[in-house]
Design an enzyme around this catalytic site. Structure first.
Site, short mmCIF file in Angstrom:
data_model
loop_
_atom_site.label_atom_id
_atom_site.label_comp_id
_atom_site.label_asym_id
_atom_site.label_seq_id
_atom_site.Cartn_x
_atom_site.Cartn_y
_atom_site.Cartn_z
N ARG A 247 7.09 2.29 5.23
CA ARG A 247 7.40 1.09 5.84
C ARG A 247 8.25 1.27 7.17
NH1 ARG A 247 4.51 -0.74 2.77
NH2 ARG A 247 4.91 -2.28 0.99
N GLU A 276 5.90 -5.66 12.59
CA GLU A 276 4.51 -5.56 12.50
C GLU A 276 3.70 -6.86 13.02
OE1 GLU A 276 3.78 -1.94 9.63
OE2 GLU A 276 3.28 -3.60 9.01
N HIS A 295 -1.38 -0.25 9.90
CA HIS A 295 -0.92 -0.30 8.41
C HIS A 295 -2.11 -0.41 7.70
CE1 HIS A 295 2.58 -1.68 5.87
NE2 HIS A 295 1.80 -0.83 4.94
#
Length: 346
Positions: A247, A276, A295
């Site tokens: 993360r 993000e 991601h």
């Protein structure tokens, strides 16, 4: 009169026909089990989700990182289960939900190998300076720069794994045959896992000092947000690489940018950011020694197959009035009074 058991699918990564960013997640398994699914109303990325969106819903398959708190589920008394499509549960307090009689399940075993492989991919790419050598070739700099971006290799190097849970331990297994030395820093449960695997446990700053590659696999909590700070990056060696596959919120990315800009570390591999997506003008995206992926590097066919199977199994199990083994905060759930103990037809 019995009513349908309705499963809501969050719209942050799905379409009305049930297709998702991950591919086919096997919604037909729900239909075959006699359950009904529907797409929930559109909400902003990362929520919050309004209570009205959950009207008439017994369970939610959360594909993204939407927060669910005790206040929300109190307003939706029919809801009994939140099934996360993944291992993380940012913005969700499992104990608070359990105290309200709502089950939270995740799928860490389905992610274990795909995410660990993401870490290994980043290590190998950094170790061989893959991006830099790719750019040399595609920019027509073969003659003048060939061999000028030599990597450091893996054998005999130290890989520090920050967060030695299921994914971190699997990464260590993958690295073993490559001749790397593994050290770890983790919470108590991870420390026990590391020691039983013969991995030396150190504090985070010692891990930063000794590692040629730092790989972050820890879960994000309110307590560890931003724990990888300027002091951590200052402790790393100039030839070392920072890799984050967990993360973005675990690290101070401004401190990371500074470390890279001043040559404090050799480079980075980032599959996660904070926020993000990153801003288009984020300097990290333009650095030739930083590998950036959206991601999603772990979203392989194996990932979708295994995580989907675990999610559907959990949803069907809860619909039948059973608390599955994958439930978090099981001790906080009252087996008599939890919402799932009330049958759908009651």
């Amino acid at each position: 009169m019995n009513r349908d058991y309705v499963v809501g699918l969050t719209s942050d990564a799905a379409e009305p026909d049930g297709s998702t960013d991950f591919g086919d997640i096997g919604l037909e398994r729900l239909t075959a089990a006699g359950l009904t699914w529907r797409l929930l109303p559109a909400i902003p990325p990362h929520g919050p989700i309004p209570p009205s969106a959950l009207d008439g819903v017994d369970a939610v398959i959360s594909l993204g990182h939407i927060p669910f708190n005790a206040s929300l589920v109190r307003q939706v008394p029919r809801l009994r289960h939140i099934a996360r499509f993944g291992a993380g549960y940012d913005g969700i307090d499992p104990v608070a939900l359990a105290n309200e009689g709502v089950v939270l399940t995740t799928t860490p075993t389905g992610l274990r190998s795909p995410v660990a492989l993401t870490g290994l991919t980043m290590i190998l790419a950094c170790a061989n300076r893959l991006l830099e050598n790719h750019l040399i070739t595609t920019r027509g700099q073969w003659n003048e720069l060939r061999g000028k971006r030599r990597g450091i290799g893996i054998q005999g190097r130290t890989v520090g794994i920050l967060g030695f849970g299921s994914i971190g331990s699997r990464l260590a297994e993958m690295l073993g045959p490559l001749g790397a030395t593994i050290i770890a820093a983790s919470r108590s449960a991870g420390n026990s896992r590391a020691r039983s695997a013969g991995v030396e446990v150190v504090d985070p700053l010692t891990l930063a000092e000794r590692s040629d590659f730092v790989v972050v696999t820890a879960s994000l909590t309110d307590q560890n947000r931003g724990m990888i700070d300027a002091a951590f990056f200052a402790a790393m060696q100039p030839h070392a690489y920072f890799i984050n596959i967990s993360r973005g919120g675990l690290a101070d990315y401004e401190a990371l940018r500074d470390a890279l800009a001043r040559g404090g570390i050799a480079g980075a591999g980032l599959d996660v950011f904070d926020p993000e997506p990153p801003a288009a003008d984020d300097p990290l995206l333009a650095m030739e020694n930083v590998i950036c992926t959206p991601h999603a590097l772990s979203w392989t066919e194996d990932f979708t197959r295994d995580v989907s199977a675990l999610v559907m199994e959990a949803v069907i199990t809860v619909s039948q009035g059973t608390i599955p083994a994958s439930a978090l905060a099981r001790d906080a759930l009252d087996p008599v009074n939890w919402r799932g103990a009330v049958t759908v037809g009651a």
